[in-house]
Design a protein around this motif. Structure first.
Motif, PDB file in Angstrom:
ATOM      1  N   PRO A 178       3.318   3.730   1.821  1.00 40.91           N
ATOM      2  CA  PRO A 178       4.665   4.326   1.690  1.00 40.91           C
ATOM      3  C   PRO A 178       5.694   3.366   1.076  1.00 40.91           C
ATOM      4  CG  PRO A 178       4.209   3.767   3.986  1.00 40.91           C
ATOM      5  CD  PRO A 178       2.929   3.539   3.239  1.00 40.91           C
ATOM      6  N   LEU A 179       5.377   2.049   1.111  1.00 43.72           N
ATOM      7  CA  LEU A 179       6.320   1.043   0.597  1.00 43.72           C
ATOM      8  C   LEU A 179       6.012   0.603  -0.837  1.00 43.72           C
ATOM      9  CD1 LEU A 179       6.389  -1.257   3.766  1.00 43.72           C
ATOM     10  CD2 LEU A 179       8.068   0.486   3.162  1.00 43.72           C
ATOM     11  N   LYS A 180       4.955   1.196  -1.443  1.00 40.80           N
ATOM     12  CA  LYS A 180       4.489   0.709  -2.752  1.00 40.80           C
ATOM     13  C   LYS A 180       5.576   0.767  -3.833  1.00 40.80           C
ATOM     14  CE  LYS A 180       0.899   0.877  -6.202  1.00 40.80           C
ATOM     15  NZ  LYS A 180      -0.272   1.511  -6.774  1.00 40.80           N
TER      16      LYS A 180
ATOM     17  N   CYS B 236       1.358  -8.282   3.902  1.00 41.16           N
ATOM     18  CA  CYS B 236       2.436  -7.547   3.231  1.00 41.16           C
ATOM     19  C   CYS B 236       3.270  -6.770   4.256  1.00 41.16           C
ATOM     20  CB  CYS B 236       1.866  -6.638   2.151  1.00 41.16           C
ATOM     21  SG  CYS B 236       1.217  -5.085   2.772  1.00 41.16           S
ATOM     22  N   PRO B 237       4.451  -6.257   3.863  1.00 46.39           N
ATOM     23  CA  PRO B 237       5.318  -5.540   4.819  1.00 46.39           C
ATOM     24  C   PRO B 237       4.646  -4.341   5.497  1.00 46.39           C
ATOM     25  CG  PRO B 237       6.498  -6.021   2.802  1.00 46.39           C
ATOM     26  CD  PRO B 237       5.093  -6.386   2.551  1.00 46.39           C
ATOM     27  N   ASN B 238       3.562  -3.815   4.889  1.00 45.93           N
ATOM     28  CA  ASN B 238       2.853  -2.677   5.489  1.00 45.93           C
ATOM     29  C   ASN B 238       1.720  -3.149   6.416  1.00 45.93           C
ATOM     30  OD1 ASN B 238       2.487   0.098   5.844  1.00 45.93           O
ATOM     31  ND2 ASN B 238       0.940   0.219   4.229  1.00 45.93           N
ATOM     32  N   GLY B 239       1.612  -4.466   6.623  1.00 47.01           N
ATOM     33  CA  GLY B 239       0.627  -5.007   7.541  1.00 47.01           C
ATOM     34  C   GLY B 239      -0.767  -5.177   6.955  1.00 47.01           C
ATOM     35  N   ARG B 240      -0.884  -5.092   5.618  1.00 52.36           N
ATOM     36  CA  ARG B 240      -2.204  -5.251   4.984  1.00 52.36           C
ATOM     37  C   ARG B 240      -2.381  -6.676   4.449  1.00 52.36           C
ATOM     38  NH1 ARG B 240      -2.355   0.635   1.847  1.00 52.36           N
ATOM     39  NH2 ARG B 240      -2.322   1.861   3.766  1.00 52.36           N
TER      40      ARG B 240
ATOM     41  N   ASN C 242      16.017  -9.701   2.476  1.00 54.81           N
ATOM     42  CA  ASN C 242      15.553  -8.409   2.987  1.00 54.81           C
ATOM     43  C   ASN C 242      14.706  -7.624   1.986  1.00 54.81           C
ATOM     44  OD1 ASN C 242      16.929  -8.913   5.366  1.00 54.81           O
ATOM     45  ND2 ASN C 242      18.788  -7.888   4.675  1.00 54.81           N
ATOM     46  N   ASP C 243      14.536  -8.180   0.778  1.00 49.65           N
ATOM     47  CA  ASP C 243      13.797  -7.466  -0.274  1.00 49.65           C
ATOM     48  C   ASP C 243      12.287  -7.632  -0.034  1.00 49.65           C
ATOM     49  OD1 ASP C 243      12.905  -6.221  -2.541  1.00 49.65           O
ATOM     50  OD2 ASP C 243      14.234  -7.299  -3.917  1.00 49.65           O
ATOM     51  N   ILE C 244      11.582  -6.519   0.178  1.00 49.62           N
ATOM     52  CA  ILE C 244      10.160  -6.612   0.547  1.00 49.62           C
ATOM     53  C   ILE C 244       9.251  -6.997  -0.620  1.00 49.62           C
ATOM     54  CG2 ILE C 244      10.398  -4.969   2.475  1.00 49.62           C
ATOM     55  CD1 ILE C 244       8.936  -2.916   0.630  1.00 49.62           C
ATOM     56  N   LYS C 245       9.746  -6.923  -1.839  1.00 51.66           N
ATOM     57  CA  LYS C 245       8.858  -7.269  -2.972  1.00 51.66           C
ATOM     58  C   LYS C 245       8.695  -8.783  -3.154  1.00 51.66           C
ATOM     59  CE  LYS C 245      11.969  -7.031  -7.019  1.00 51.66           C
ATOM     60  NZ  LYS C 245      13.128  -6.246  -6.559  1.00 51.66           N
ATOM     61  N   ASN C 246       9.548  -9.585  -2.501  1.00 54.16           N
ATOM     62  CA  ASN C 246       9.452 -11.039  -2.622  1.00 54.16           C
ATOM     63  C   ASN C 246       8.422 -11.593  -1.644  1.00 54.16           C
ATOM     64  OD1 ASN C 246      11.530 -11.169  -4.566  1.00 54.16           O
ATOM     65  ND2 ASN C 246      13.054 -10.984  -2.935  1.00 54.16           N
TER      66      ASN C 246
ATOM     67  N   THR D 183       6.094  -2.825  -5.719  1.00 53.68           N
ATOM     68  CA  THR D 183       5.557  -3.148  -7.050  1.00 53.68           C
ATOM     69  C   THR D 183       5.592  -1.941  -7.982  1.00 53.68           C
ATOM     70  OG1 THR D 183       3.639  -3.996  -8.245  1.00 53.68           O
ATOM     71  CG2 THR D 183       3.170  -2.660  -6.310  1.00 53.68           C
ATOM     72  N   LYS D 184       5.591  -2.235  -9.301  1.00 57.03           N
ATOM     73  CA  LYS D 184       5.510  -1.172 -10.304  1.00 57.03           C
ATOM     74  C   LYS D 184       4.085  -1.030 -10.839  1.00 57.03           C
ATOM     75  CE  LYS D 184      10.294  -1.608 -11.847  1.00 57.03           C
ATOM     76  NZ  LYS D 184      11.197  -2.031 -12.946  1.00 57.03           N
ATOM     77  N   ALA D 185       3.175  -1.901 -10.365  1.00 61.39           N
ATOM     78  CA  ALA D 185       1.786  -1.885 -10.842  1.00 61.39           C
ATOM     79  C   ALA D 185       1.078  -0.601 -10.412  1.00 61.39           C
ATOM     80  CB  ALA D 185       1.039  -3.097 -10.290  1.00 61.39           C
TER      81      ALA D 185
END
Length: 464
Positions: free
Chosen positions: A381-383, A345-349, A326-330, A387-389
């Protein structure tokens, strides 16, 4: 030699590892007296046989025993359970040499040498370095310093002759002052710079690709052990023993100076393939061996496959958890469009492919990555979760490693192979338990890589 081997193997099977105690055993223990045919070799003879003469015999003896075990159907060499354990070296815990410290001291010494050479050049017109104002040479060899010292000594001799001939007191005084400064420089080069350069050169040769060594056993490397005598995570000089087992018999072993198991996998199996023993059909090991380099080696080439493997990768257990899924960063959890080669990506981009990049790991193995970058992470909104970048999210995708991980996962999820992998803990861990726990062999008695190889060979023969 046969009688000596009988005594040593019997002693090791009875938890007696010291040569003086083996000598006592031969005098007091009835089975030992019988094996020695009432002869009484002293501890020096036993030690010389074990430490020197057995170097030539060890590998041949061990291979002969394994071939005998195969003939008697105790083992088949189909499944090879591999693992490593660290055993303490016969070395002082506190007499260590660290690579970083040596590099730091050597750099400081070279700076001091440059300053001294600059000073000498100002005193004399010798070609003993660089012209003032020129960029200084970073490397000064021992032969350069030797040349400078010889030229200065010649200069001192010439000055001494001039002083004896000079009638003027003031000029004599100036020349004595100049000679005194040159003598100081020669003394500094001969008694400080040259011996220290030689010492650091020797230390760097001993290090090889290691970060440390012990002064009392220069082949031993400082490693983190489970037995922590100071209760502060202190490192101890030791060796990494890699061994393969089947039915709790030791099939093969190698001694390594590297603390990590990952980089011992290929050297261990290369050494096994160079012996007269047959290569195993399947190698079973824990996640400590699951690297791209090891997987590629195990697979081999299409025409010449080496062996099958049951080796999980580092994140194999973690990937099964709900939290990971469930972790979106993977990026593994994202949608991938193979035809157009991009992730969503989870935001659809779109996270599109940008470039290829090669990186070398610590062992010098080159890995190839595909770099993907999100088209725009601004105001996402999910950044924060993704990611920490500061810029756009990047994905470094290692195609070969991912393919190998998929192969490893498929093998481990096969019911039949999963049952074989489950035996690993019973197999190889039990052998370590017998050797370290039941037979109390936690520290080598001999020093040096060759002798340690012989000693563990005796332990393995006695165990089998």
């Amino acid at each position: 030699p046969k009688m000596m081997l009988k005594i040593i193997l019997f002693a090791y099977s009875q938890k007696v590892y010291s040569c003086r105690r083996i000598e006592t055993l031969i005098k007091e223990n009835i089975p030992a007296m019988w094996l020695a045919a009432m002869q009484q070799p002293d501890f020096r003879t036993i030690n010389e046989f074990r430490g020197e003469r057995m170097k030539v015999l060890m590998d041949e003896l061990f291979e002969a025993m394994i071939i005998k075990l195969i003939e008697d159907k105790y083992i088949t060499l189909e499944n090879y359970f591999l693992d490593g354990t660290k055993i303490e070296a016969n070395a002082n815990k506190y007499s260590f040499v660290w690579k970083k410290a040596t590099e730091k001291f050597e750099a400081k010494l070279r700076e001091k040498i440059q300053e001294t050479l600059q000073h000498i050049h100002e005193l004399t017109q010798l070609e003993a370095g660089n012209e003032p104002g020129d960029k200084q040479k970073t490397e000064v060899s021992e032969s350069d310093l030797e040349t400078v010292a010889t030229e200065l000594e010649e200069k001192i001799e010439a000055l001494t002759e001039d002083i004896e001939k000079e009638p003027e007191t003031n000029i004599r005084k100036e020349k004595r002052k100049e000679r005194s400064q040159l003598k100081k420089s020669v003394k500094l080069i001969r008694e400080n710079f040259l011996p220290r350069l030689a010492k650091y050169k020797e230390q760097n040769q001993i290090f090889g690709d290691r970060n440390s060594y012990s002064k009392t056993d220069k082949d031993a490397t400082f490693m983190r052990m489970k037995e922590d005598h100071m209760k502060n995570g202190q490192l101890k000089a030791g060796y990494n023993v890699q061994m393969g087992t089947e039915n709790q018999f030791i099939l093969f072993y190698t001694i390594h100076q590297r603390p990590t198991d990952t980089r011992c996998f290929i050297p261990h199996l290369e050494k096994l393939s160079s012996t007269s023993l047959p290569m195993p059909r399947t190698v079973i090991a824990d996640a400590g061996y699951g690297s791209e380099e090891n997987y590629v080696y195990a697979v081999g080439e299409e025409k010449d496959p080496k062996f099958e493997f049951l080796i999980p990768y580092g994140s194999y257990i973690q990937e099964k958890t709900r939290k990971y899924k469930n972790d979106i960063k993977n990026a593994k959890n994202w949608t991938y469009r193979e035809q157009d080669d991009y992730f969503i990506c989870p935001n659809g981009r779109k996270v599109t492919f940008r470039k290829y990049q090669n990186k070398k790991n610590r062992s010098g193995y080159e890995q190839s990555f595909k770099i993907y970058e999100c088209e725009d992470c601004t105001d996402c909104p999910l950044k924060a979760k993704c990611t920490k970048a500061k810029g756009n999210r990047q994905v470094h995708w290692n195609t070969i490693f991912e393919e190998m991980k998929a192969k490893a996962k498929t093998a481990l999820e096969c019911e039949e192979k999963a049952a074989i992998y489950a035996q690993r803990k019973i197999e190889v861990e039990s052998v370590f338990g017998h050797i370290k726990g039941n037979r109390s062999f936690r520290r080598f008695s001999l020093r040096g890589l060759d002798k340690v190889h012989v000693e563990f060979g005796i332990v393995a023969l006695a165990h089998n």
